[in-house]
Write a protein that holds these residues in place. Structure first.
Motif, PDB file in Angstrom:
ATOM      1  N   PHE A  29       0.817  -1.204   0.000  1.00  0.00           N
ATOM      2  CA  PHE A  29       0.000   0.000   0.000  1.00  0.00           C
ATOM      3  C   PHE A  29       0.860   1.268   0.000  1.00  0.00           C
ATOM      4  CE2 PHE A  29      -2.753  -3.073   2.522  1.00  0.00           C
ATOM      5  CZ  PHE A  29      -3.277  -3.633   1.362  1.00  0.00           C
ATOM      6  N   GLN A  30       2.030   1.185   0.586  1.00  0.00           N
ATOM      7  CA  GLN A  30       2.975   2.297   0.465  1.00  0.00           C
ATOM      8  C   GLN A  30       3.419   2.458  -0.987  1.00  0.00           C
ATOM      9  OE1 GLN A  30       5.883   0.962   3.309  1.00  0.00           O
ATOM     10  NE2 GLN A  30       5.081   2.253   4.950  1.00  0.00           N
ATOM     11  N   ARG A  31       3.647   1.357  -1.666  1.00  0.00           N
ATOM     12  CA  ARG A  31       4.020   1.434  -3.082  1.00  0.00           C
ATOM     13  C   ARG A  31       2.877   2.023  -3.909  1.00  0.00           C
ATOM     14  NH1 ARG A  31       6.391  -4.082  -5.210  1.00  0.00           N
ATOM     15  NH2 ARG A  31       7.266  -2.720  -6.825  1.00  0.00           N
ATOM     16  N   ASP A  32       1.648   1.643  -3.597  1.00  0.00           N
ATOM     17  CA  ASP A  32       0.494   2.232  -4.291  1.00  0.00           C
ATOM     18  C   ASP A  32       0.468   3.748  -4.105  1.00  0.00           C
ATOM     19  OD1 ASP A  32      -0.320  -0.254  -5.094  1.00  0.00           O
ATOM     20  OD2 ASP A  32      -2.134  -0.316  -3.869  1.00  0.00           O
ATOM     21  N   ARG A  33       0.616   4.172  -2.859  1.00  0.00           N
ATOM     22  CA  ARG A  33       0.619   5.614  -2.568  1.00  0.00           C
ATOM     23  C   ARG A  33       1.701   6.323  -3.355  1.00  0.00           C
ATOM     24  NH1 ARG A  33       3.094   6.411   2.841  1.00  0.00           N
ATOM     25  NH2 ARG A  33       4.879   5.914   1.501  1.00  0.00           N
ATOM     26  N   LEU A  91      -5.853   5.891  -1.032  1.00  0.00           N
ATOM     27  CA  LEU A  91      -7.207   6.085  -1.552  1.00  0.00           C
ATOM     28  C   LEU A  91      -7.599   7.556  -1.545  1.00  0.00           C
ATOM     29  CD1 LEU A  91      -8.805   2.970   0.130  1.00  0.00           C
ATOM     30  CD2 LEU A  91      -8.701   3.411  -2.336  1.00  0.00           C
ATOM     31  N   ALA A  92      -7.221   8.260  -0.492  1.00  0.00           N
ATOM     32  CA  ALA A  92      -7.535   9.687  -0.416  1.00  0.00           C
ATOM     33  C   ALA A  92      -6.832  10.466  -1.523  1.00  0.00           C
ATOM     34  CB  ALA A  92      -7.142  10.233   0.957  1.00  0.00           C
ATOM     35  N   LEU A  93      -5.583  10.132  -1.780  1.00  0.00           N
ATOM     36  CA  LEU A  93      -4.819  10.847  -2.805  1.00  0.00           C
ATOM     37  C   LEU A  93      -5.313  10.532  -4.215  1.00  0.00           C
ATOM     38  CD1 LEU A  93      -1.233  10.440  -1.327  1.00  0.00           C
ATOM     39  CD2 LEU A  93      -2.593  12.534  -1.385  1.00  0.00           C
ATOM     40  N   ALA A  94      -5.894   9.348  -4.403  1.00  0.00           N
ATOM     41  CA  ALA A  94      -6.306   8.929  -5.747  1.00  0.00           C
ATOM     42  C   ALA A  94      -7.770   9.213  -6.051  1.00  0.00           C
ATOM     43  CB  ALA A  94      -6.045   7.435  -5.919  1.00  0.00           C
ATOM     44  N   HIS A  95      -8.565   9.585  -5.054  1.00  0.00           N
ATOM     45  CA  HIS A  95     -10.017   9.564  -5.253  1.00  0.00           C
ATOM     46  C   HIS A  95     -10.506  10.566  -6.291  1.00  0.00           C
ATOM     47  CE1 HIS A  95     -10.201  13.158  -2.685  1.00  0.00           C
ATOM     48  NE2 HIS A  95     -11.453  13.284  -3.035  1.00  0.00           N
ATOM     49  N   ASP A  96      -9.754  11.632  -6.567  1.00  0.00           N
ATOM     50  CA  ASP A  96     -10.195  12.648  -7.532  1.00  0.00           C
ATOM     51  C   ASP A  96      -9.389  12.645  -8.829  1.00  0.00           C
ATOM     52  OD1 ASP A  96     -12.401  13.690  -6.326  1.00  0.00           O
ATOM     53  OD2 ASP A  96     -11.445  15.512  -5.570  1.00  0.00           O
ATOM     54  N   LEU A  97      -8.610  11.604  -9.084  1.00  0.00           N
ATOM     55  CA  LEU A  97      -7.785  11.583 -10.292  1.00  0.00           C
ATOM     56  C   LEU A  97      -8.618  11.642 -11.562  1.00  0.00           C
ATOM     57  CD1 LEU A  97      -5.028   8.926  -9.436  1.00  0.00           C
ATOM     58  CD2 LEU A  97      -4.836  11.424  -9.352  1.00  0.00           C
ATOM     59  N   GLY A 118     -22.913   5.885 -22.711  1.00  0.00           N
ATOM     60  CA  GLY A 118     -22.794   5.388 -21.344  1.00  0.00           C
ATOM     61  C   GLY A 118     -22.537   6.438 -20.298  1.00  0.00           C
ATOM     62  N   GLY A 119     -22.420   7.710 -20.693  1.00  0.00           N
ATOM     63  CA  GLY A 119     -22.239   8.789 -19.730  1.00  0.00           C
ATOM     64  C   GLY A 119     -20.812   8.910 -19.225  1.00  0.00           C
ATOM     65  N   PHE A 120     -20.625   9.822 -18.282  1.00  0.00           N
ATOM     66  CA  PHE A 120     -19.311  10.060 -17.675  1.00  0.00           C
ATOM     67  C   PHE A 120     -19.479  10.133 -16.172  1.00  0.00           C
ATOM     68  CE2 PHE A 120     -16.135  12.855 -15.792  1.00  0.00           C
ATOM     69  CZ  PHE A 120     -14.957  12.306 -16.273  1.00  0.00           C
ATOM     70  N   ASP A 121     -18.618   9.448 -15.448  1.00  0.00           N
ATOM     71  CA  ASP A 121     -18.645   9.436 -13.985  1.00  0.00           C
ATOM     72  C   ASP A 121     -17.212   9.561 -13.489  1.00  0.00           C
ATOM     73  OD1 ASP A 121     -20.134   8.491 -11.304  1.00  0.00           O
ATOM     74  OD2 ASP A 121     -18.246   7.382 -11.468  1.00  0.00           O
ATOM     75  N   HIS A 122     -16.954  10.558 -12.642  1.00  0.00           N
ATOM     76  CA  HIS A 122     -15.556  10.800 -12.267  1.00  0.00           C
ATOM     77  C   HIS A 122     -14.970   9.673 -11.418  1.00  0.00           C
ATOM     78  CE1 HIS A 122     -17.222  12.531  -8.448  1.00  0.00           C
ATOM     79  NE2 HIS A 122     -16.080  12.077  -7.965  1.00  0.00           N
ATOM     80  N   ASN A 123     -15.800   8.953 -10.654  1.00  0.00           N
ATOM     81  CA  ASN A 123     -15.272   7.818  -9.898  1.00  0.00           C
ATOM     82  C   ASN A 123     -14.805   6.708 -10.833  1.00  0.00           C
ATOM     83  OD1 ASN A 123     -15.626   8.801  -7.231  1.00  0.00           O
ATOM     84  ND2 ASN A 123     -17.805   8.332  -7.328  1.00  0.00           N
ATOM     85  N   ALA A 124     -15.622   6.424 -11.849  1.00  0.00           N
ATOM     86  CA  ALA A 124     -15.215   5.422 -12.838  1.00  0.00           C
ATOM     87  C   ALA A 124     -13.972   5.889 -13.585  1.00  0.00           C
ATOM     88  CB  ALA A 124     -16.354   5.167 -13.820  1.00  0.00           C
ATOM     89  N   GLN A 125     -13.892   7.203 -13.849  1.00  0.00           N
ATOM     90  CA  GLN A 125     -12.723   7.722 -14.559  1.00  0.00           C
ATOM     91  C   GLN A 125     -11.469   7.610 -13.707  1.00  0.00           C
ATOM     92  OE1 GLN A 125     -13.116   8.461 -17.650  1.00  0.00           O
ATOM     93  NE2 GLN A 125     -11.138   9.314 -18.223  1.00  0.00           N
ATOM     94  N   SER A 126     -11.604   7.768 -12.399  1.00  0.00           N
ATOM     95  CA  SER A 126     -10.442   7.578 -11.514  1.00  0.00           C
ATOM     96  C   SER A 126      -9.909   6.158 -11.637  1.00  0.00           C
ATOM     97  CB  SER A 126     -10.828   7.865 -10.056  1.00  0.00           C
ATOM     98  OG  SER A 126     -11.145   9.230  -9.872  1.00  0.00           O
ATOM     99  N   LEU A 127     -10.826   5.179 -11.661  1.00  0.00           N
ATOM    100  CA  LEU A 127     -10.386   3.796 -11.835  1.00  0.00           C
ATOM    101  C   LEU A 127      -9.727   3.609 -13.196  1.00  0.00           C
ATOM    102  CD1 LEU A 127     -10.431   0.955 -10.481  1.00  0.00           C
ATOM    103  CD2 LEU A 127     -12.481   0.497 -11.843  1.00  0.00           C
ATOM    104  N   LYS A 128     -10.288   4.248 -14.215  1.00  0.00           N
ATOM    105  CA  LYS A 128      -9.722   4.112 -15.563  1.00  0.00           C
ATOM    106  C   LYS A 128      -8.324   4.726 -15.632  1.00  0.00           C
ATOM    107  CE  LYS A 128     -11.087   4.451 -20.412  1.00  0.00           C
ATOM    108  NZ  LYS A 128     -12.140   4.888 -21.362  1.00  0.00           N
ATOM    109  N   VAL A 129      -8.130   5.837 -14.957  1.00  0.00           N
ATOM    110  CA  VAL A 129      -6.805   6.482 -14.944  1.00  0.00           C
ATOM    111  C   VAL A 129      -5.758   5.524 -14.407  1.00  0.00           C
ATOM    112  CG1 VAL A 129      -5.432   8.267 -13.801  1.00  0.00           C
ATOM    113  CG2 VAL A 129      -7.620   8.866 -14.843  1.00  0.00           C
ATOM    114  N   VAL A 130      -6.056   4.874 -13.266  1.00  0.00           N
ATOM    115  CA  VAL A 130      -5.026   4.058 -12.613  1.00  0.00           C
ATOM    116  C   VAL A 130      -4.927   2.651 -13.187  1.00  0.00           C
ATOM    117  CG1 VAL A 130      -5.231   5.385 -10.471  1.00  0.00           C
ATOM    118  CG2 VAL A 130      -6.535   3.253 -10.733  1.00  0.00           C
TER     119      VAL A 130
END
Length: 383
Positions: A29-33, A91-97, A118-130
């Motif tokens: 999790f440190q590596r993820d951060r 998770l906090a650092l990534a939630h708005d990516l 299918g629309g746009f959702d910023h939470n789904a886009q955060s997952l897509k970014v990472v």
């Protein structure tokens, strides 16, 4: 720090989609951060709107400063509840990516443009970014984060009965158990987001003079905090110092309430492990009913006095128009995209082009979106 039985444990992480050797002393999790902090998308948050567009003032929050504030509160909650602080912070650092330029105005404009696809959702886009859009590593697209971090990003706001298209698509390849709650660490990050968001928007609204401190003091808890600040700072304290003293007291009360309520819920549930938290009927990290009502009152006040203020509305209307024009021009003319995007876009007007153009625009900063709009609409500016 000794972790509670219900905390996510780094040594039992479910791993990464693409297996990697450890290689150093950091936990997964440190590596993820660290990967999140070094990502291109994270750096771009510096010039992405929270409420005010970047050029409106140097001291208003951006998505970057907001994410840092959320991370600080998330770590505090995690420490108090004996959770894994590194996972909560990641998770906090990534939630708005996944947030596009111009805040909610940009998201609304992209969602409307993408409605047929299918629309746009910023939470789904955060997952897509990472998981797809970051291209820093030789062996895989995305950041190849752990299962626990991806799970927390996908469902930190609760179980997903009807997930957005990208989350559903990713889940078919790498199941994230979308029908359950996320870990307590993800819940802490989500609650930290609420605490930071409402309080720093109060602070920014006061700084922008959209409302006065006396008007905000009519809110529950805020008025009490202001009286305490006045008693401590003295009758001659300047308004900006009183505002800061008031906001920090409100944040502290909210954090203390969240810790107390979460401990009560955890004691009642007595979860044996992190999976028991996921299977619970309700979140284990939460406000008390009384504090949830206070939080909602602050949110309602901000909606009326800040998010719908005529000055903010005027800026947001212009921002929406920028996104609409960019999407229309690029979807109809994907040959105007940079080469690395053009190769994936397909034919003009196609669903493939729409998705690529959406990803391209969503990654823009406010500043870059404004510059692109000028380059594409002003004949006197070279492309």
């Amino acid at each position: 720090m000794r972790l509670a039985p219900y905390a996510v444990r780094p040594e039992t992480s479910r791993g990464r989609l693409h297996p990697e050797a450890g290689g150093d002393s950091r936990s997964p999790f440190q590596r993820d951060r660290d990967r999140i902090i070094h990502s291109t998308a994270f750096r771009r948050l510096q010039y992405k709107t929270q409420v005010f567009v970047f050029h409106e003032g140097d001291h208003f929050r951006t998505r970057l400063t907001h994410s840092i504030e959320v991370a600080q509160i998330a770590r505090s909650l995690a420490r108090a509840l004996s959770l894994d602080e590194d996972l909560a912070e990641a998770l906090a650092l990534a939630h708005d990516l996944g947030h596009p330029p111009f805040g909610h105005a940009g998201e609304e404009a992209l969602n409307a443009a993408m409605k047929p696809y299918g629309g746009f959702d910023h939470n789904a886009q955060s997952l897509k970014v990472v998981t797809a859009l970051e291209t820093r590593y030789a062996g895989f697209d995305g950041l190849n984060l752990t299962w626990e971090t991806l799970e927390g990003l996908a469902k930190h706001n609760g179980p997903l009965r009807r997930p957005p298209p990208y989350i559903a698509e990713y889940d078919r390849r790498h199941p994230l158990e979308l029908g359950t709650h996320a870990s307590a660490e993800a819940q802490a990050a989500a609650l930290a987001d609420d605490i930071a968001y409402n309080n720093h928007d109060l602070d920014d609204g006061l700084r922008a003079r959209l409302f006065t401190l006396e008007e905000a003091a009519a809110l529950p808890l805020v008025g009490e905090a202001l009286e305490e600040a006045r008693a401590d700072a003295g009758p001659r304290a300047p308004p900006d110092r009183l505002a800061s003293e008031t906001i920090r007291r409100v944040i502290n009360r909210m954090v203390l309430d969240a810790v107390a309520e979460s401990r009560r819920r955890l004691a009642a549930l007595a979860p044996r492990d992190a999976d028991a938290v996921r299977a619970a009927e309700r979140p284990v990290v939460a406000f008390s009913d009384a504090m949830a009502a206070v939080n909602q009152a602050v949110r309602d006040f901000l909606f009326r006095r800040m998010y719908r203020h005529w000055r903010v509305n005027r800026t947001m209307a212009k921002s929406k128009r920028v996104v609409q024009v960019l999407f229309s021009l690029l979807h109809g003319g994907p040959q105007m995209l940079p080469p690395e995007w053009r190769r994936r876009a397909g034919e003009a007007g196609s669903p493939e082009a729409a998705r690529v153009v959406c990803d391209y625009i969503a990654g823009m900063t406010d500043r870059y979106a404004l510059e692109e709009h000028r380059r594409m609409t002003d004949p006197d500016i070279p492309g």
